[in-house]
Scaffold this motif. Structure first.
Motif, PDB file in Angstrom:
ATOM      1  N   PRO A   5       0.825  -1.209   0.000  1.00 28.46           N
ATOM      2  CA  PRO A   5       0.000   0.000   0.000  1.00 28.46           C
ATOM      3  C   PRO A   5       0.858   1.258   0.000  1.00 28.46           C
ATOM      4  O   PRO A   5       1.940   1.292   0.578  1.00 28.46           O
ATOM      5  N   ARG A   6       0.347   2.286  -0.641  1.00 36.02           N
ATOM      6  CA  ARG A   6       1.078   3.537  -0.808  1.00 36.02           C
ATOM      7  C   ARG A   6       1.575   4.088   0.527  1.00 36.02           C
ATOM      8  O   ARG A   6       2.701   4.552   0.639  1.00 36.02           O
ATOM      9  N   ARG A   7       0.770   4.016   1.575  1.00 41.99           N
ATOM     10  CA  ARG A   7       1.180   4.593   2.864  1.00 41.99           C
ATOM     11  C   ARG A   7       2.412   3.894   3.414  1.00 41.99           C
ATOM     12  O   ARG A   7       3.253   4.509   4.038  1.00 41.99           O
ATOM     13  N   SER A 148       5.641   3.762  -6.644  1.00 45.06           N
ATOM     14  CA  SER A 148       4.587   3.955  -5.653  1.00 45.06           C
ATOM     15  C   SER A 148       3.440   2.976  -5.863  1.00 45.06           C
ATOM     16  O   SER A 148       2.539   2.909  -5.037  1.00 45.06           O
ATOM     17  N   VAL A 149       3.477   2.224  -6.958  1.00 42.09           N
ATOM     18  CA  VAL A 149       2.518   1.141  -7.185  1.00 42.09           C
ATOM     19  C   VAL A 149       3.323  -0.109  -7.524  1.00 42.09           C
ATOM     20  O   VAL A 149       4.050  -0.139  -8.516  1.00 42.09           O
ATOM     21  N   ARG A 165      -5.091  -5.277  -8.305  1.00 41.73           N
ATOM     22  CA  ARG A 165      -4.041  -4.737  -7.444  1.00 41.73           C
ATOM     23  C   ARG A 165      -3.581  -3.352  -7.904  1.00 41.73           C
ATOM     24  O   ARG A 165      -3.377  -2.460  -7.094  1.00 41.73           O
ATOM     25  N   ARG A 168      -6.328  -0.661  -7.357  1.00 38.69           N
ATOM     26  CA  ARG A 168      -6.527  -0.352  -5.945  1.00 38.69           C
ATOM     27  C   ARG A 168      -5.521   0.692  -5.454  1.00 38.69           C
ATOM     28  O   ARG A 168      -5.827   1.499  -4.590  1.00 38.69           O
ATOM     29  N   GLU A 169      -4.321   0.703  -6.017  1.00 33.30           N
ATOM     30  CA  GLU A 169      -3.258   1.586  -5.522  1.00 33.30           C
ATOM     31  C   GLU A 169      -2.909   2.749  -6.453  1.00 33.30           C
ATOM     32  O   GLU A 169      -2.198   3.657  -6.049  1.00 33.30           O
ATOM     33  N   HIS A 171      -2.809   6.177  -8.455  1.00 33.49           N
ATOM     34  CA  HIS A 171      -3.201   7.529  -8.071  1.00 33.49           C
ATOM     35  C   HIS A 171      -2.460   8.517  -8.966  1.00 33.49           C
ATOM     36  O   HIS A 171      -1.466   8.149  -9.596  1.00 33.49           O
ATOM     37  N   ALA A 174       1.489   8.520  -9.838  1.00 29.85           N
ATOM     38  CA  ALA A 174       2.058   7.223  -9.448  1.00 29.85           C
ATOM     39  C   ALA A 174       3.164   6.791 -10.399  1.00 29.85           C
ATOM     40  O   ALA A 174       3.097   7.038 -11.602  1.00 29.85           O
ATOM     41  N   HIS A 176       4.411   3.404 -11.590  1.00 31.26           N
ATOM     42  CA  HIS A 176       3.942   2.011 -11.585  1.00 31.26           C
ATOM     43  C   HIS A 176       5.066   1.081 -12.013  1.00 31.26           C
ATOM     44  O   HIS A 176       5.650   1.253 -13.085  1.00 31.26           O
TER      45      HIS A 176
END
Length: 177
Positions: A5-7, A148-149, A165, A168-169, A171, A174, A176
């Protein structure tokens, strides 16, 4: 393994050498990046698809593979894609035995011939950059490009799971993998 997850990926930024993790979040775009090539079966089809869609991408190539399939690297470069360093043999720069400077320098020398004028960017295999790697990056003026993904698509997954997947992540801004 589910995507990171990004966080959680953001927490890791303090542990890695300074580099690019994602772009501006105020623009509706993502960066597509591909590692571990070139692959004579996958890369041509990927290049055709990106060309058809008019989408630029970044290819982080393994030096030994780039040497074997030099025309694929040239083709990607001519098509306007970014060509970056992914070490000579895909060994993590955290391992003292891998000789980080030689892994990076040898690949950069090849990329200067195959993709002249490419930005000096580097994607660390497995995200691993140890002290020797950090010093080599600085000496060679290479900017690390992280992600970030991270869909975890190295596991055998069906297309629907990879898509789930990623979506979902993903943004704005990003990067990827």
């Amino acid at each position: 393994m589910p995507p990171v997850p990004r966080r959680y990926a953001q927490v890791g930024r303090s542990l890695f050498p300074r580099g690019l993790w994602e772009g501006p979040a105020d623009r509706p775009w993502v960066a597509l990046t591909f590692d571990d090539g070139p692959d004579p079966e996958v890369t041509p089809e990927l290049l055709e698809t990106l060309d058809f869609l008019g989408i630029p991408a970044a290819f982080f190539v393994i030096g030994a593979r780039a040497q074997q399939h030099a025309e694929l690297v040239r083709r990607a470069h001519r098509a306007g894609h970014v060509i970056g360093n992914h070490t000579w043999s895909h060994r993590p720069l955290s391992l003292g035995a891998c000789r980080p400077m030689r892994q990076l320098e040898r690949t950069e020398e090849l990329l200067e011939r195959l993709a002249p004028g490419s930005p000096r960017v580097f994607r660390p295999p497995f995200g691993a950059i140890g002290p020797g790697g950090k010093a080599a990056l600085a000496r060679l003026h290479l900017t690390p490009v992280y992600w970030s993904v991270l869909p975890g698509d190295w596991d055998p997954l069906d297309e629907a799971e990879v898509r789930r997947r990623v979506l979902r992540e993903v943004h704005p801004g990003a990067v990827h993998l």
